[in-house]
Design a protein around this motif. Structure first.
Motif, short mmCIF file in Angstrom:
data_model
loop_
_atom_site.label_atom_id
_atom_site.label_comp_id
_atom_site.label_asym_id
_atom_site.label_seq_id
_atom_site.Cartn_x
_atom_site.Cartn_y
_atom_site.Cartn_z
N SER A 523 51.56 9.26 20.20
CA SER A 523 51.02 8.01 20.74
C SER A 523 51.97 7.45 21.78
O SER A 523 53.16 7.77 21.79
CB SER A 523 50.84 6.99 19.62
OG SER A 523 49.92 7.46 18.69
N VAL A 524 51.43 6.62 22.65
CA VAL A 524 52.29 5.95 23.62
C VAL A 524 52.15 4.45 23.42
O VAL A 524 51.14 3.98 22.91
CB VAL A 524 51.93 6.32 25.08
CG1 VAL A 524 52.15 7.78 25.33
CG2 VAL A 524 50.50 5.93 25.41
N ASP A 525 53.19 3.71 23.81
CA ASP A 525 53.13 2.26 23.66
C ASP A 525 52.46 1.64 24.88
O ASP A 525 51.97 2.35 25.76
CB ASP A 525 54.52 1.67 23.39
CG ASP A 525 55.45 1.82 24.58
OD1 ASP A 525 54.96 2.06 25.70
OD2 ASP A 525 56.67 1.68 24.41
N GLU A 526 52.45 0.32 24.94
CA GLU A 526 51.69 -0.36 26.01
C GLU A 526 52.22 -0.02 27.39
O GLU A 526 51.53 -0.19 28.40
CB GLU A 526 51.70 -1.87 25.79
CG GLU A 526 53.12 -2.43 25.73
CD GLU A 526 53.15 -3.89 25.30
OE1 GLU A 526 52.30 -4.65 25.76
OE2 GLU A 526 54.04 -4.25 24.50
N ASN A 527 53.45 0.45 27.47
CA ASN A 527 54.00 0.81 28.77
C ASN A 527 54.01 2.32 29.00
O ASN A 527 54.67 2.81 29.91
CB ASN A 527 55.42 0.26 28.91
CG ASN A 527 55.44 -1.25 28.84
OD1 ASN A 527 54.76 -1.90 29.61
ND2 ASN A 527 56.17 -1.80 27.88
N SER A 528 53.32 3.04 28.13
CA SER A 528 53.20 4.49 28.20
C SER A 528 54.46 5.25 27.81
O SER A 528 54.54 6.46 28.03
CB SER A 528 52.74 4.96 29.59
OG SER A 528 51.45 4.48 29.85
N TRP A 529 55.45 4.59 27.27
CA TRP A 529 56.57 5.34 26.68
C TRP A 529 56.09 5.95 25.38
O TRP A 529 55.22 5.38 24.70
CB TRP A 529 57.76 4.41 26.37
CG TRP A 529 58.31 3.67 27.55
CD1 TRP A 529 58.14 2.35 27.83
CD2 TRP A 529 59.12 4.19 28.62
NE1 TRP A 529 58.79 2.02 28.99
CE2 TRP A 529 59.39 3.13 29.50
CE3 TRP A 529 59.63 5.46 28.91
CZ2 TRP A 529 60.15 3.28 30.66
CZ3 TRP A 529 60.39 5.61 30.06
CH2 TRP A 529 60.65 4.53 30.92
N PHE A 530 56.66 7.10 24.98
CA PHE A 530 56.29 7.70 23.70
C PHE A 530 56.66 6.74 22.58
O PHE A 530 57.73 6.14 22.59
CB PHE A 530 57.00 9.05 23.49
CG PHE A 530 56.59 10.10 24.50
CD1 PHE A 530 55.37 10.01 25.15
CD2 PHE A 530 57.41 11.17 24.78
CE1 PHE A 530 54.98 10.99 26.08
CE2 PHE A 530 57.04 12.14 25.71
CZ PHE A 530 55.82 12.04 26.35
N MET A 531 55.76 6.64 21.62
CA MET A 531 55.96 5.65 20.58
C MET A 531 56.70 6.24 19.39
O MET A 531 56.33 7.30 18.89
CB MET A 531 54.59 5.15 20.13
CG MET A 531 54.62 3.78 19.56
SD MET A 531 52.94 3.16 19.55
CE MET A 531 53.12 1.95 18.27
N GLU A 532 57.73 5.53 18.97
CA GLU A 532 58.49 5.97 17.81
C GLU A 532 57.75 5.55 16.54
O GLU A 532 56.95 4.63 16.56
CB GLU A 532 59.90 5.37 17.83
CG GLU A 532 59.96 3.85 17.72
CD GLU A 532 59.57 3.12 19.00
OE1 GLU A 532 59.51 3.77 20.07
OE2 GLU A 532 59.30 1.92 18.92
N ARG A 533 58.07 6.22 15.43
CA ARG A 533 57.35 5.91 14.19
C ARG A 533 57.66 4.49 13.74
O ARG A 533 56.78 3.77 13.30
CB ARG A 533 57.74 6.91 13.10
CG ARG A 533 57.08 6.60 11.78
CD ARG A 533 57.09 7.77 10.87
NE ARG A 533 56.25 8.85 11.40
CZ ARG A 533 56.01 9.97 10.75
NH1 ARG A 533 56.54 10.16 9.57
NH2 ARG A 533 55.26 10.91 11.28
N HIS A 534 58.88 4.08 13.83
CA HIS A 534 59.23 2.69 13.51
C HIS A 534 60.35 2.28 14.46
O HIS A 534 61.30 3.03 14.66
CB HIS A 534 59.67 2.56 12.05
CG HIS A 534 59.81 1.13 11.63
ND1 HIS A 534 60.96 0.39 11.86
CD2 HIS A 534 58.93 0.29 11.02
CE1 HIS A 534 60.78 -0.84 11.40
NE2 HIS A 534 59.57 -0.93 10.90
N PRO A 535 60.23 1.08 15.06
CA PRO A 535 61.20 0.71 16.10
C PRO A 535 62.63 0.61 15.59
O PRO A 535 63.58 0.75 16.36
CB PRO A 535 60.70 -0.64 16.60
CG PRO A 535 59.69 -1.10 15.61
CD PRO A 535 59.16 0.10 14.92
N LYS A 536 62.79 0.36 14.28
CA LYS A 536 64.16 0.26 13.78
C LYS A 536 64.54 1.42 12.90
O LYS A 536 65.57 2.04 13.10
CB LYS A 536 64.34 -1.05 13.00
CG LYS A 536 64.30 -2.25 13.89
CD LYS A 536 64.41 -3.53 13.10
CE LYS A 536 64.09 -4.70 14.00
NZ LYS A 536 62.68 -4.69 14.44
#
Lengths: 666, 287, 147
Positions: A523-536
């Motif tokens: 998945s990608v985030d709202e800015n199209s960076w690859f999305m990590e499973r959990h931000p922390k």
């Protein structure tokens, strides 16, 4: 229903997170009266040792065979509670979670409404779990190889960790050389280390490492399979040079029929177009592999079929091969690391800064190349018009922290700008003006570096530049670029004439990363960076099992952070591989042969070809190894003969009915 | 194509010759303009300082009247344009204000129905199309060095073009054969009402605009706003007296230059009424 | 929600959402403490392609005033093309619910990617508001057991 349900319901306070909004005691009280529920409790932290113990004790004491935990998102603690249930002898898949934190307490203002909604979700879970059945996890062996996409500093670092652990690594890079953006830098902040002095040894190590299969000028074109067992297709573009024969002497480049640098056919990629290159070239002096490459769009022979072929004659090793074709390479790997990096924002989108219009307005990466000893000027800072700048403006946050372009901070620009200020001053003696909004010096040694550069006489002006113009108002401004800015510390509008402007552009995901995301199912985030499973707590894993993230592909990062994440990703990949097997969520489909009429509607619908038709028996059959558990077939079967484990019709429908019943005041 | 047409006060009182050009151009392009009956002032820059509500009710009434004619209203003055857009957006975003204003309208038998607000530039780009204009224009502006000047309000805070570096007029006149002068001051303030107070700071803004156009060897400045046109035209002599620099250059309203480029006559476009006379470039080759 | 607008009717809404996109976006919306209508209840499936038309009809039959299906944007499906299948079924299903006398606005399909937490709030609110304005569905609620 397989057996008489004896359900335990556990409502978590999550400290004040849930209990601060939801009346948890009321929810537990409500649950206790639902049919099938034997015991319902609320507890401060269900995920704590005590909470888990509570569940286990109840399972034994009340002979519970189903568990509902109403707490946070199953993405966080489903595994925890399944494990707890298993510890008390219950099948872990007889546990279901109601997400009353992310979906209720945190998003609902009114406590009464929140409590009602929590009851509904709990009732849905209670109704659902009655239809749960014991399931077995599927154990699948894991391939002990790793695929790494992108060979910048992140990909290189990850590759070396995996390779040193004895694993075979396929390192894929779409450019003809590895090294990425870092290979363009002259120095790195905050230490002012020589970039190539620290990068080149790593690049060479990659090239010579027996466990690393380096695939440059190559791209991933297809990915199949699942965690532990990915099948990947890689397209290797023809270089028209035999890699095993070429020693990178450069004789062919020298001999090419193009002689006048002004008429070289293509802008040079590595130096970002600051100079032009021949059709045959070695990307840059430290390139790895140090092998020439021929650009088919520019080579006279490959384009027109006719040329003196001076390059062929010049090559003493007969390495040039115009007949080379692209190759498709198939590899099987257990884990994947995506390290595809970033690109900088197209500065033409900010016409007020005159990039592309005024030749002396540069992007920061161009200045990095200009400063590089291997660059077009040998590290001399000379403007496009041949002058040496006497005054230079460096502008932060160009497109970053800007509602119109990128809302986020690009993280690296403040320090990179200070580095450029130092280097440009050192090389030219010019007056340096830096225009910043906030100076963000958060890393180790960064604040000290900021102090140091500030002490070197750089003019630091706090304010967002409104425009760069050549419209002079005074004689001093004639022939200069004028930086117009509100100096927010002096409280005045200032016009500062300079010879050279350096823009620090926002970072954005690399070209093609959207397509890559689709290919790898991340998945990608709202800015199209690859999305990590959990931000922390899971910043290295993607949402797809077995695919990990490293470097700027996941978000803007400086070199230390990129390396850290890369080595973390390598660690995760190794942990996955070294275990030797993975346990797959048993949410695959199965066919109830008694109900199957053999209509074959499902066969064509499966995107993974996991449904076979058994001609002899006239029934559909699921190939378990290929089923990924999407449930499309189950939704389409007209006789409800296909069911999906964990998402059976009865389970989902019972949940729907449950949430609705509670809402109607049931 | 039918538009409700809202000329605004300045156009009617000080710039009837520019209005002529708008009407003539519309006719030429086959656009039906129907002037809003009993329209009122948009409130200009002043009313909002006294009362927010009053500053919304004035444009709201205009928009409401316009909605009886068409779902599009043509507004040639950028100050009016700003006020109408501000009203449309405010009423959309703030339900409490909308209730009040719509209530007031309804008391007078008026209905609130949002309409699209177009400047003549928008009309040309969205409804006619640059391609069509190019075809009609036959490069009549060839050899003319044009400064398209946009001013403050056309693109800010609302507009389809880049707020700081708009290019819509550039594209139109380039298609008509003109040479577009790179003009970094294209969205700088013309001095607006400050020039009227005799304040030199206002005049100096006008001066910089004119001087830069002269220095870049422009033949003409084209503007989307009559106040810009007024400032840039009227004060050229005073600027010469004050700074001793000749800044004389013709200043045409958007529809005037566009009309000429499409072959309309000087008189029907009011070009004969300009303070600094403008001549179309001689066509070479006799065609 | 606007206090004046609720006038006592609390719509019953079920959102059947994909595990990979909307469910994650909803988690993120929660972490960001975005406040939205409390009347939308999420039921998770692995893919919008898993949404059996019967689930939707079942929901209406058991008292839903509105049903929302949420999946990944076209081209972004975790299982390649499940969302296209959801879309095809949705088009037919809309026609079908209409024939059953249910206002087709009571069924909606939306694409919300994992990164689009603000859209969760937006879509849930706007759907809840639409259902509220349509009023209760008032189908006789089935009392029988499942299956």
């Amino acid at each position: 229903m397989v057996d008489e349900p004896r359900i335990g319901v556990y409502v978590c306070h999550c400290g004040r997170n849930i209990a601060g909004v939801v009346n948890v005691a009321e929810v537990a009280e409500y649950a206790s009266k639902l049919p099938g529920v034997v015991v319902a409790r609320d507890y401060m932290f269900m995920c704590s040792q005590g909470g888990q113990q509570l569940i286990q004790d109840d399972i034994r004491k009340y002979r519970l065979n189903r568990i509902v935990v109403a707490s946070c998102s199953p993405n966080l603690h489903e595994k925890t509670f399944r494990r707890a249930a298993k510890g008390a002898g219950l099948n872990p898949y007889n546990v279901h979670m109601a997400n009353i934190r992310e979906q209720v307490a945190w998003v609902t203002e009114d406590p009464e409404e929140a409590t009602e909604k929590a009851k509904a979700l709990v009732r849905g879970a209670v109704e659902r779990v009655k239809h749960h059945e014991p399931l077995e996890e599927k154990k699948v062996p894991v391939k002990d190889k790793v695929l790494i996409v992108g060979a910048g500093i992140a990909g290189i670092s990850a590759a070396l960790v995996c390779a040193n652990a004895g694993k075979t690594v396929y390192l894929v890079e779409k450019e003809p050389s590895i090294g990425g953006m870092m290979a363009r830098f002259d120095k790195t902040f905050p230490t002012l280390d020589c970039a190539s002095c620290i990068l080149t040894p790593k690049m060479n190590e990659v090239a010579s490492h027996p466990n690393i299969k380096l695939l440059t000028y190559s791209e991933v074109v297809d990915v199949e399979g699942y965690v532990g067992n990915f099948k990947v297709k890689i397209r290797k573009k023809p270089r028209y040079i035999k890699e095993d024969l070429c020693i990178g002497c450069g004789d062919c480049v020298e001999a090419c029929v193009f002689k006048n640098p002004r008429f070289y056919p293509k802008p040079d990629e590595w130096s970002l177009g600051l100079k032009r290159r021949k059709p045959i070239y070695i990307p840059f002096p430290q390139a790895v592999p140090r092998v020439a490459v021929i650009d088919p769009e520019a080579c006279v022979y490959l384009k027109y079929g006719k040329c003196a072929q001076t390059c062929v004659k010049a090559c003493s090793r007969n390495a040039i091969d115009f007949t080379q074709k692209e190759e498709i390479i198939d590899v099987e790997v257990g884990a994947i690391i995506l390290a595809t990096g970033y690109k900088t924002l197209d500065l033409r989108k900010l016409p007020q800064y005159g990039y592309g219009k005024y030749p002396n307005v540069y992007s920061a990466p161009e200045v990095e190349v200009l400063l590089n000893a291997s660059g077009p000027t040998g590290g001399e800072v000379v403007l496009r018009d041949g002058r040496k700048p006497e005054s230079i403006a460096i502008i932060h946050c160009v497109g970053s922290r800007d509602e119109k372009y990128k809302k986020y901070c690009s993280r690296i620009c403040c320090m990179a700008a200070l580095k450029l200020a130092h280097l440009l001053h050192e090389r030219t003696g010019a007056e340096i003006y830096e225009f910043y909004i906030d100076m963000r010096a958060f890393g180790k040694g960064y604040e000290e570096f900021y102090r140091r550069v500030a002490g070197e006489g750089v003019h630091l002006i706090r304010g967002k530049v409104s425009e760069i113009t050549d419209a002079a108002l005074t004689p001093e401004e004639e022939g200069k670029l004028i930086v117009r800015v509100e100096d927010t510390l002096a409280g005045a509008i200032r016009r500062i004439p300079v010879d050279m402007v350096v823009l620090m552009p926002a970072l954005e995901p690399a070209v093609g990363s959207r397509e890559l995301a689709k290919l790898f199912g991340v998945s990608v985030d709202e800015n199209s960076w690859f999305m990590e499973r959990h931000p922390k707590l899971a910043p290295v894993a993607s949402l797809t099992d077995g695919v990990f993230l490293a470097g700027c592909a996941q978000g803007p990062k400086d070199i230390p952070d990129s390396v850290m994440q890369a080595e973390g990703a390598a660690g995760q990949a190794l942990a996955l591989i070294d275990k030797g097997y993975v346990e797959l969520e048993p949410n695959i489909a199965y066919v109830d042969e008694e109900k199957c009429s053999g209509c074959r509607i499902c066969v064509g619908l499966c995107p993974f070809g996991a449904i076979e038709f058994d001609e002899e028996r006239g029934k559909a059959r699921i190939v378990e190894a290929l089923c990924k558990g999407c449930g499309t077939c189950a939704a389409s079967c007209p006789s409800a003969a296909i069911q999906q484990n964990l998402f059976k019709d009865q389970q989902v429908m019972a949940e729907i009915k449950g949430v609705l019943a509670a809402m109607r005041g049931g | 194509m039918k538009y409700a047409y809202y000329p605004g006060c300045t156009m009617k009182t000080s710039y009837p010759h520019v209005e002529k050009s708008i009407l003539a151009l519309a006719k030429h392009l086959g656009v039906n303009l129907q002037e809003i009956e009993d329209w009122n002032c948009c409130g200009a820059a002043e009313v909002v300082n006294i009362s927010m509500e009053a500053s919304l009710i004035l444009p709201a009434r205009v928009l409401s009247l316009a909605s009886r004619i068409s779902d599009k209203v043509l507004v040639p003055c950028t100050e009016c344009l700003y006020n109408l857009k501000r009203t449309l957006i405010t009423l959309e975003e703030r339900p409490s204000l909308r209730e009040k204003i719509v209530g007031a309208l309804e008391k007078k038998g008026l209905k609130w129905k949002p309409v699209k607000i177009y400047h003549p530039i928008d009309m040309v780009i969205k409804d006619i199309g640059v391609e069509k204009i190019k075809e009609m224009g036959k490069e009549r502006l060839k050899g003319l060095r044009v400064v398209p000047y946009y001013g403050c309000l056309l693109t800010r805070p609302w507009g389809d073009d880049h707020p700081l570096y708009p290019t819509s007029m550039d594209e139109i006149f380039e298609a008509l054969g003109a040479e577009i002068v790179d003009y970094p001051l294209k969205t700088k303030c013309c001095g607006a009402a400050l020039t009227a107070s005799g304040d030199e700071r206002g005049l100096s803004l006008t001066y910089h605009l004119l001087r830069e156009a002269k220095r870049r060897k422009a033949d003409v400045i084209v503007v989307p706003c009559t106040l810009c046109q007024f400032n840039l035209e009227v004060f050229q002599n005073r600027i010469k007296e004050r700074w001793g620099e000749d800044v004389s250059i013709p200043v045409l309203y958007f529809t005037q230059l566009l009309g000429l480029a499409l072959g309309l006559g000087e008189e029907e476009l009011g070009v004969d009424k300009l303070l600094v006379p403008f001549k179309m470039p001689e066509r070479r080759g006799g065609k | 929600m606007d206090e004046a607008k609720t006038d006592g009717f609390k719509p019953n809404i079920v959102a059947i959402v994909c595990n990979w996109c909307t469910y994650i976006a909803a988690d993120t919306a929660g972490v960001a403490r975005m406040k939205y209508s409390p009347y939308v209840r999420i039921v998770r499936v692995m893919c919008s392609g898993r949404v059996d038309p019967q689930m939707v009809l079942w929901a209406f039959r058991h008292g839903a005033d509105g049903v929302l299906i949420c999946g990944c944007h076209p081209g972004d499906c975790h299982y390649k093309e499940g969302n296209y299948k959801a879309y095809r079924r949705y088009i037919l299903l809309k026609r079908m619910v209409k024939q059953m006398g249910i206002d087709e606005r009571r069924l909606r399909l939306e694409w919300i990617s994992a990164g689009e937490a603000p859209r969760v709030k937006e879509v849930f609110n706007s759907f809840a508001e639409e259902i509220r304005s349509l009023g209760p569905l008032k189908l006789p609620v089935e009392a029988g057991s499942h299956e």
